[in-house]
Each structure stands twice: as C-alpha cells, then as structure tokens.
Design a protein around this motif. Structure first.
Motif, PDB file in Angstrom:
ATOM      1  N   ALA A 417      11.716  17.981 -96.110  1.00  0.00           N
ATOM      2  CA  ALA A 417      11.462  16.998 -96.935  1.00  0.00           C
ATOM      3  C   ALA A 417      10.442  16.154 -95.817  1.00  0.00           C
ATOM      4  O   ALA A 417       9.423  15.438 -96.455  1.00  0.00           O
ATOM      5  N   GLY A 418      10.342  16.164 -94.579  1.00  0.00           N
ATOM      6  CA  GLY A 418       9.391  15.420 -93.724  1.00  0.00           C
ATOM      7  C   GLY A 418       8.179  15.886 -93.610  1.00  0.00           C
ATOM      8  O   GLY A 418       7.262  15.224 -93.109  1.00  0.00           O
ATOM      9  N   GLY A 419       7.938  17.182 -94.313  1.00  0.00           N
ATOM     10  CA  GLY A 419       6.368  17.804 -94.445  1.00  0.00           C
ATOM     11  C   GLY A 419       6.167  18.324 -92.799  1.00  0.00           C
ATOM     12  O   GLY A 419       4.986  18.762 -92.748  1.00  0.00           O
ATOM     13  N   ARG A 420       6.955  18.556 -92.009  1.00  0.00           N
ATOM     14  CA  ARG A 420       6.478  19.400 -90.817  1.00  0.00           C
ATOM     15  C   ARG A 420       7.066  20.738 -90.815  1.00  0.00           C
ATOM     16  O   ARG A 420       7.881  21.394 -91.723  1.00  0.00           O
ATOM     17  N   PRO A 421       6.420  21.645 -90.262  1.00  0.00           N
ATOM     18  CA  PRO A 421       6.719  23.232 -90.133  1.00  0.00           C
ATOM     19  C   PRO A 421       8.262  23.094 -89.261  1.00  0.00           C
ATOM     20  O   PRO A 421       8.359  22.257 -88.324  1.00  0.00           O
ATOM     21  N   LEU A 422       8.755  24.091 -89.423  1.00  0.00           N
ATOM     22  CA  LEU A 422       9.946  24.178 -88.803  1.00  0.00           C
ATOM     23  C   LEU A 422      10.116  25.346 -87.958  1.00  0.00           C
ATOM     24  O   LEU A 422       9.803  26.541 -88.214  1.00  0.00           O
ATOM     25  N   LEU A 423      10.584  25.375 -86.630  1.00  0.00           N
ATOM     26  CA  LEU A 423      10.845  26.637 -86.075  1.00  0.00           C
ATOM     27  C   LEU A 423      12.551  26.770 -86.194  1.00  0.00           C
ATOM     28  O   LEU A 423      13.225  25.899 -85.402  1.00  0.00           O
ATOM     29  N   ASP A 428      17.332  29.848 -77.063  1.00  0.00           N
ATOM     30  CA  ASP A 428      16.173  28.938 -76.620  1.00  0.00           C
ATOM     31  C   ASP A 428      14.783  29.378 -76.210  1.00  0.00           C
ATOM     32  O   ASP A 428      14.103  28.618 -76.013  1.00  0.00           O
ATOM     33  N   SER A 429      14.761  30.751 -76.109  1.00  0.00           N
ATOM     34  CA  SER A 429      13.333  31.265 -75.613  1.00  0.00           C
ATOM     35  C   SER A 429      12.191  30.861 -76.984  1.00  0.00           C
ATOM     36  O   SER A 429      11.437  30.208 -76.464  1.00  0.00           O
ATOM     37  N   PRO A 430      12.499  30.966 -78.149  1.00  0.00           N
ATOM     38  CA  PRO A 430      11.323  30.455 -78.897  1.00  0.00           C
ATOM     39  C   PRO A 430      11.117  29.034 -78.735  1.00  0.00           C
ATOM     40  O   PRO A 430       9.971  28.252 -78.904  1.00  0.00           O
ATOM     41  N   ALA A 431      12.092  28.365 -78.474  1.00  0.00           N
ATOM     42  CA  ALA A 431      12.007  26.647 -78.386  1.00  0.00           C
ATOM     43  C   ALA A 431      11.046  26.386 -77.337  1.00  0.00           C
ATOM     44  O   ALA A 431      10.481  25.472 -77.407  1.00  0.00           O
ATOM     45  N   GLN A 432      11.262  27.284 -76.169  1.00  0.00           N
ATOM     46  CA  GLN A 432      10.556  26.949 -74.975  1.00  0.00           C
ATOM     47  C   GLN A 432       9.012  27.375 -75.177  1.00  0.00           C
ATOM     48  O   GLN A 432       8.094  26.764 -74.681  1.00  0.00           O
ATOM     49  N   GLU A 433       8.859  28.393 -75.796  1.00  0.00           N
ATOM     50  CA  GLU A 433       7.290  28.996 -76.212  1.00  0.00           C
ATOM     51  C   GLU A 433       6.688  27.929 -77.065  1.00  0.00           C
ATOM     52  O   GLU A 433       5.473  27.602 -77.114  1.00  0.00           O
ATOM     53  N   ALA A 434       7.665  27.114 -78.138  1.00  0.00           N
ATOM     54  CA  ALA A 434       6.981  26.212 -78.950  1.00  0.00           C
ATOM     55  C   ALA A 434       6.828  24.863 -78.297  1.00  0.00           C
ATOM     56  O   ALA A 434       6.388  23.931 -78.958  1.00  0.00           O
ATOM     57  N   ALA A 435       7.274  24.581 -77.053  1.00  0.00           N
ATOM     58  CA  ALA A 435       6.996  23.084 -76.704  1.00  0.00           C
ATOM     59  C   ALA A 435       5.852  22.635 -76.658  1.00  0.00           C
ATOM     60  O   ALA A 435       5.577  21.329 -76.819  1.00  0.00           O
ATOM     61  N   GLY A 436       4.893  23.467 -76.219  1.00  0.00           N
ATOM     62  CA  GLY A 436       3.550  22.653 -76.764  1.00  0.00           C
ATOM     63  C   GLY A 436       2.992  22.297 -77.924  1.00  0.00           C
ATOM     64  O   GLY A 436       1.743  21.592 -78.115  1.00  0.00           O
ATOM     65  N   TRP A 437       3.852  22.626 -78.883  1.00  0.00           N
ATOM     66  CA  TRP A 437       3.315  22.263 -80.454  1.00  0.00           C
ATOM     67  C   TRP A 437       4.409  21.196 -81.033  1.00  0.00           C
ATOM     68  O   TRP A 437       4.638  21.127 -81.997  1.00  0.00           O
ATOM     69  N   ALA A 438       5.068  20.633 -80.017  1.00  0.00           N
ATOM     70  CA  ALA A 438       5.956  19.887 -80.532  1.00  0.00           C
ATOM     71  C   ALA A 438       5.836  18.477 -81.190  1.00  0.00           C
ATOM     72  O   ALA A 438       6.240  18.024 -82.022  1.00  0.00           O
ATOM     73  N   HIS A 439       4.205  18.382 -81.159  1.00  0.00           N
ATOM     74  CA  HIS A 439       3.574  17.040 -81.905  1.00  0.00           C
ATOM     75  C   HIS A 439       3.462  17.619 -83.359  1.00  0.00           C
ATOM     76  O   HIS A 439       2.946  16.698 -84.264  1.00  0.00           O
ATOM     77  N   VAL A 446      19.796  26.645 -85.240  1.00  0.00           N
ATOM     78  CA  VAL A 446      20.688  27.256 -86.199  1.00  0.00           C
ATOM     79  C   VAL A 446      21.309  28.403 -85.798  1.00  0.00           C
ATOM     80  O   VAL A 446      21.022  29.291 -84.837  1.00  0.00           O
ATOM     81  N   PRO A 447      22.687  28.592 -86.453  1.00  0.00           N
ATOM     82  CA  PRO A 447      23.386  29.797 -86.217  1.00  0.00           C
ATOM     83  C   PRO A 447      22.587  31.159 -86.471  1.00  0.00           C
ATOM     84  O   PRO A 447      22.147  30.986 -87.572  1.00  0.00           O
ATOM     85  N   ARG A 448      22.702  32.182 -85.735  1.00  0.00           N
ATOM     86  CA  ARG A 448      22.294  33.517 -86.035  1.00  0.00           C
ATOM     87  C   ARG A 448      22.707  33.787 -87.417  1.00  0.00           C
ATOM     88  O   ARG A 448      21.561  34.241 -87.987  1.00  0.00           O
ATOM     89  N   SER A 449      23.723  33.641 -87.826  1.00  0.00           N
ATOM     90  CA  SER A 449      24.295  34.096 -88.920  1.00  0.00           C
ATOM     91  C   SER A 449      23.550  33.560 -90.448  1.00  0.00           C
ATOM     92  O   SER A 449      23.516  33.981 -91.318  1.00  0.00           O
ATOM     93  N   ALA A 450      22.911  32.262 -89.985  1.00  0.00           N
ATOM     94  CA  ALA A 450      22.133  31.440 -91.053  1.00  0.00           C
ATOM     95  C   ALA A 450      20.967  31.987 -91.444  1.00  0.00           C
ATOM     96  O   ALA A 450      19.856  31.765 -92.438  1.00  0.00           O
ATOM     97  N   LEU A 451      20.207  32.899 -90.594  1.00  0.00           N
ATOM     98  CA  LEU A 451      18.846  33.335 -90.892  1.00  0.00           C
ATOM     99  C   LEU A 451      18.736  34.831 -90.787  1.00  0.00           C
ATOM    100  O   LEU A 451      19.728  35.556 -90.503  1.00  0.00           O
ATOM    101  N   PRO A 452      17.808  35.466 -91.610  1.00  0.00           N
ATOM    102  CA  PRO A 452      17.801  36.889 -91.556  1.00  0.00           C
ATOM    103  C   PRO A 452      17.047  37.667 -90.231  1.00  0.00           C
ATOM    104  O   PRO A 452      16.775  38.892 -90.216  1.00  0.00           O
ATOM    105  N   ALA A 453      16.437  36.821 -89.490  1.00  0.00           N
ATOM    106  CA  ALA A 453      16.008  36.979 -88.252  1.00  0.00           C
ATOM    107  C   ALA A 453      16.434  36.230 -86.981  1.00  0.00           C
ATOM    108  O   ALA A 453      16.880  35.092 -87.430  1.00  0.00           O
ATOM    109  N   PRO A 454      16.206  36.404 -85.732  1.00  0.00           N
ATOM    110  CA  PRO A 454      16.712  35.598 -84.819  1.00  0.00           C
ATOM    111  C   PRO A 454      16.066  34.360 -84.727  1.00  0.00           C
ATOM    112  O   PRO A 454      16.553  33.362 -84.327  1.00  0.00           O
ATOM    113  N   ALA A 455      14.695  34.289 -85.272  1.00  0.00           N
ATOM    114  CA  ALA A 455      14.065  33.031 -85.313  1.00  0.00           C
ATOM    115  C   ALA A 455      13.114  33.289 -86.500  1.00  0.00           C
ATOM    116  O   ALA A 455      12.537  34.167 -86.643  1.00  0.00           O
ATOM    117  N   LEU A 456      12.511  31.887 -86.953  1.00  0.00           N
ATOM    118  CA  LEU A 456      11.675  32.048 -88.070  1.00  0.00           C
ATOM    119  C   LEU A 456      10.773  30.801 -87.998  1.00  0.00           C
ATOM    120  O   LEU A 456      11.230  29.637 -87.622  1.00  0.00           O
TER     121      LEU A 456
END
Length: 486
Positions: A417-423, A428-439, A446-456
């Motif tokens: 609803a906020g209009g921002r892309p979501l990771l 934790d690894s993808p979150a660390q890679e995406a730190a430069g795009w936190a703006h 999210v729990p692994r069971s909630a996604l069809p892949a480890p990260a999206l």
C-alpha cells in the motif's frame, strides 16, 4: 498566450486512466498537472468491468476498498463470456479480491480525481490540449482554457487523451490500424411496450442485441450489425435510428419512448507502434483501440497507468535504473496486441454465418474444459501473461505476479500500500546486500514457508523482479532502482 504551470509531469486527459496516473504520481510526491477538456465528470454509460489482474493491482495500491482475506485458500470463479458464449469462468485465488468487479467509469473517475487532488495534483478541467511538442530537456503543451490559451512545461508528458489523442498525433507516434467491418450503437432507453425488448445477449441472423435492465425501469442496450460498417460513424445517433436498428435485428417492432446517452462504436482497431517517444508516453485508448467486447479496454488502460506511474515517479525522483522507463513499452504493448487479437477472434465467433457453427461448438467445448477455460480466462482477465524477464539467466519467478498471502503480521496487499518495492526474505544475507537501496526498497523479514523462494524482490505493482536463482541481488537492484546510496 499566458504562461501556465511549470511542473514535473503533465497528464493530457482526465479520464479514469489519466486521473489514476495523476493520483499515483502525486502519491509519490511528484508535482503533476492534469489537463482535461470536459468541465465535469462524464456521467454517460461507458465501460464498467474491471478484470481480475486490474482489480488485484488497484487493491494493492489502496483503491476500490474491497473485502480481501489472505487466509482464504483455493480459488473462486466468476461466470463470464467469450464472444457471446457464456460458458467461460474467470478464476482467481481466493486470497485475492473478486475476479470481476463492476464499477461505473464515472465513479472511478471521481475516486481517482479525489485521490489525486488530495495528494496535491492539480486537475484543470475545461482545458483542451491544442498542441504538444518536446525537446531533449522538456515537454511543452498548449491548452485552451476558460481564460484563453496557456502554455504548460514539464519534464514528462503522458498522453491519456483518448482514441483521438492530440499527444499521439502531435508527437508523431506511428500506428497500426484496421478499418471497421461492423456497425454498433448503444443507448439508455425506455421501451414503450413491455416485453418487446429481449433482455441479455440475443443473437439473430441479422446481428446481436444486448440489453441490461436498470433500476429505474430503463435499459442499457447495445445493437450490433455484423454486415457492414456505418458509412459515417461520426454522424450523431438518433432515437429513431436506434429504434429501427433494434427492431430490424430482433425481427419485430421495439418502440422506444425515450433514448439518451446515444453513441456509436465499431471494430476499428489501432495500436501505437511505440508507447514512448523521448519524454512522452501513451496510455489507455491513446495507445490502443479495439472492439469493446469482454470489458477489456478499461482494465487494460488502468494497468497501463499503474505500470507507467511508479516507473515515471522513480525516474523523476532519481531512483530509477537505466532503461526502467523503456520497460513500460516492452511490458504493456504485447498485452494490447493480445487484447486486439482476442477481440477480433470474439467478433468472428459472433458472426451469424452457418459455416461458423462448428467453430462455435468447438469453442463451447474448450471453454467448459478446465485447461481451455484457464487459457481463455487468463487471457481475458490478464492473469495469464507474465512480464518479460530482464535478460538471460533470469529466475523463472521473475515477471510473475505474487499472489496475496499472510506475511508476518500483515499481508502482501497491506505491505504494498505504501508504493515501495519490497524485499521479502527469510534470512539476513539479502537484507545486507540491499542495504544501499534502503532509500527505495523496504526489507521485510518473513517465514520461509510464506514464500515460494528463500527471497523475492517485489515491484510496487506486485510483480516479482528477482529471486535468488536469477543472479546477484545487487545487479537486479541496480537494474531496477539505480545506484546504491551510503
């Protein structure tokens, strides 16, 4: 000539698509001006069908206010039709809003305009666009308003000004066109003799009538003559002509005591060669026109607007990857090509030619079988077409729409609803890679069971932009959202 506003984006055309673009841009803080020739919302009956993918995307952006439960499993189906064959069902996940929503175009215009102005967009009614031009640094539009001609300058121009688009003509967008082969008319009527007008979809050897009763006792009617186009479809339609056509097609007198909101239409087809030229873009009917069957025109145009708006906003704000604006055409023009093709196929099925009887029977069988119904239903509802991948080696998940699901304490619809892309990530690894795009990107554990892949990585419109089997996350982030920031 007086000097009008200097702004970031001018939207030519204040129909539902143009106003939705303005509402989205303003929601991202982009200074936006809408120029609309009409001084009020057009209340005449027009399109009123929103298909599943359009409904899903609008709800993700906070429009429509429909009941949704991410906890619901399975699918739900809504009866629909294909070329007058009523065996089709549109199926959507039960965790999503209804698969087909009826909403008057005038009501959508009011909702989008209210949202746009509340967010700071300026909607200038009674301003008819007369000329448009662009250079390397800006676009310039001249509009005739209540106080005379005014010149508006902007970084970008969006042509949402309908089938006779001034923006398209003035800026030299090429088009593929197919001349009309049929004649059709519509209006809101009151029948003088009850029972003279058959309700619903009716086929005769001379054509089709479609009549829907209205709460006040009148009917919204459409009449289709498949033999030839009207010699001059710009000639105003009269009550007498509509009455004569209804009587001829049905084969018995259909006297009308009242007829309003009269208009003509046909199967004239137009598809713009390009959706972008420099700083100018086409959306909705300015980009594509086709026979209005299946309620696909409004839905297709609104998805154009949602696709373009976030990309244009990110470009204005400096958070767009190189080439992001070009993806608007590569993602949306193939959809319009498919709509043009299926509407022409539906029209062929509707022709009262005895030689087509076997073809119609074949389609009836296909529509009632699960695989055939999914194929055609996915095409009509826009759920069956994935977006093109960024390039070789992309994940199979890229370009697919992510269905609503519970993600921690909320659901996907609430997060977008906020209009921002979501990771969305379960480690934790993808979150660390995406730190430069936190703006620009919001990271959500999210729990692994909630996604069809480890990260999206999910775009603001709900489509998947990256998964771990599609290369480095940093490369995807740079491609979509530009360079990282400290």
């Amino acid at each position: 000539m007086r000097r009008g506003a200097a702004t970031r984006v001018v939207v030519a055309g204040g129909g539902p698509v143009g106003l939705l673009v303005a509402a989205e841009l303003a929601g991202y803080g982009v200074d936006t001006v809408v120029l609309e020739a009409r001084d009020t919302v057009d209340e005449h009956p027009k399109a009123n069908t929103l298909h599943a993918r359009t409904v899903q995307c609008l709800v993700r952006r906070g429009y429509l206010d429909l009941p949704v439960s991410a906890e619901r499993a399975g699918t739900v189906s809504t009866p629909f039709h294909f070329g007058g064959l009523h065996m089709l069902a549109i199926t959507a996940p039960a965790s999503e809003p209804p698969a087909v929503v009826k909403r008057l175009q005038a009501d959508l215009e009011r909702e989008f305009e209210g949202r746009a102005t509340a967010r700071g967009a300026r909607v200038l009614r009674a301003h008819r666009v007369m000329t448009a031009r662009q250079d390397a640094d800006r676009t310039v539009v001249v509009a005739e308003g209540p106080d005379g001609a005014a010149e508006f300058t902007a970084d970008f121009l969006v042509g949402a000004d309908g089938a006779r688009s001034t923006v398209r003509e003035q800026l030299g967008f090429g088009c593929e066109e197919q001349l009309p082969t049929v004649s059709a008319a519509m209006g809101v009527v009151r029948v003088a003799e009850p029972g003279a007008l058959p309700e619903g979809w009716r086929s005769t050897p001379r054509g089709w009538t479609v009549a829907r009763p209205l709460p006040d006792g009148r009917h919204l009617v459409r009449v289709l003559d498949l033999s030839a186009p009207h010699p001059d479809r710009r000639t105003p339609l009269t009550r007498q002509e509509l009455e004569a056509e209804l009587s001829r097609i049905t084969g018995h007198p259909v006297p009308l005591s009242e007829a309003t909101s009269l208009s003509r239409f046909s199967d004239f087809t137009r598809l713009a060669d390009q959706y972008r030229r420099g700083r100018a873009f086409l959306v909705g009917d300015a980009a594509h026109a086709h026979f209005p069957i299946g309620g696909q025109g409004l839905s297709t145009g609104l998805l154009d607007g949602l696709n373009l708006a976030w990309k244009l906003a990110f470009a204005v704000r400096g958070t767009a990857g190189e080439g992001l604006l070009d993806t608007y055409e590569s993602e949306r023009r193939p959809v319009a090509q498919q709509v043009v093709a299926n509407t022409r196929a539906q029209l062929a099925l509707m022709k009262p030619d005895p030689a087509l009887r076997e073809l119609r029977e074949l389609f009836e069988q296909l529509l009632t079988r699960a695989e055939g119904g999914r194929l055609v239903g996915g095409m009509i509802s826009a759920q069956g077409l994935d977006l093109p991948a960024r390039g070789p080696g992309a994940s199979p998940w890229e370009g697919r729409f992510l269905d609503n699901a519970t993600l921690g304490g909320t659901d996907l619809i609430g997060l977008l609803a906020g209009g921002r892309p979501l990771l969305l990530t379960s480690d934790d690894s993808p979150a660390q890679e995406a730190a430069g795009w936190a703006h620009v990107v919001t990271t959500v554990p999210v729990p692994r069971s909630a996604l069809p892949a480890p990260a999206l990585l999910v775009r603001p419109d709900g489509y998947i932009a990256w998964a771990p089997d599609g290369g480095r996350l940093t490369e995807a982030l740079r491609s979509w959202f530009g360079e990282p920031r400290p």
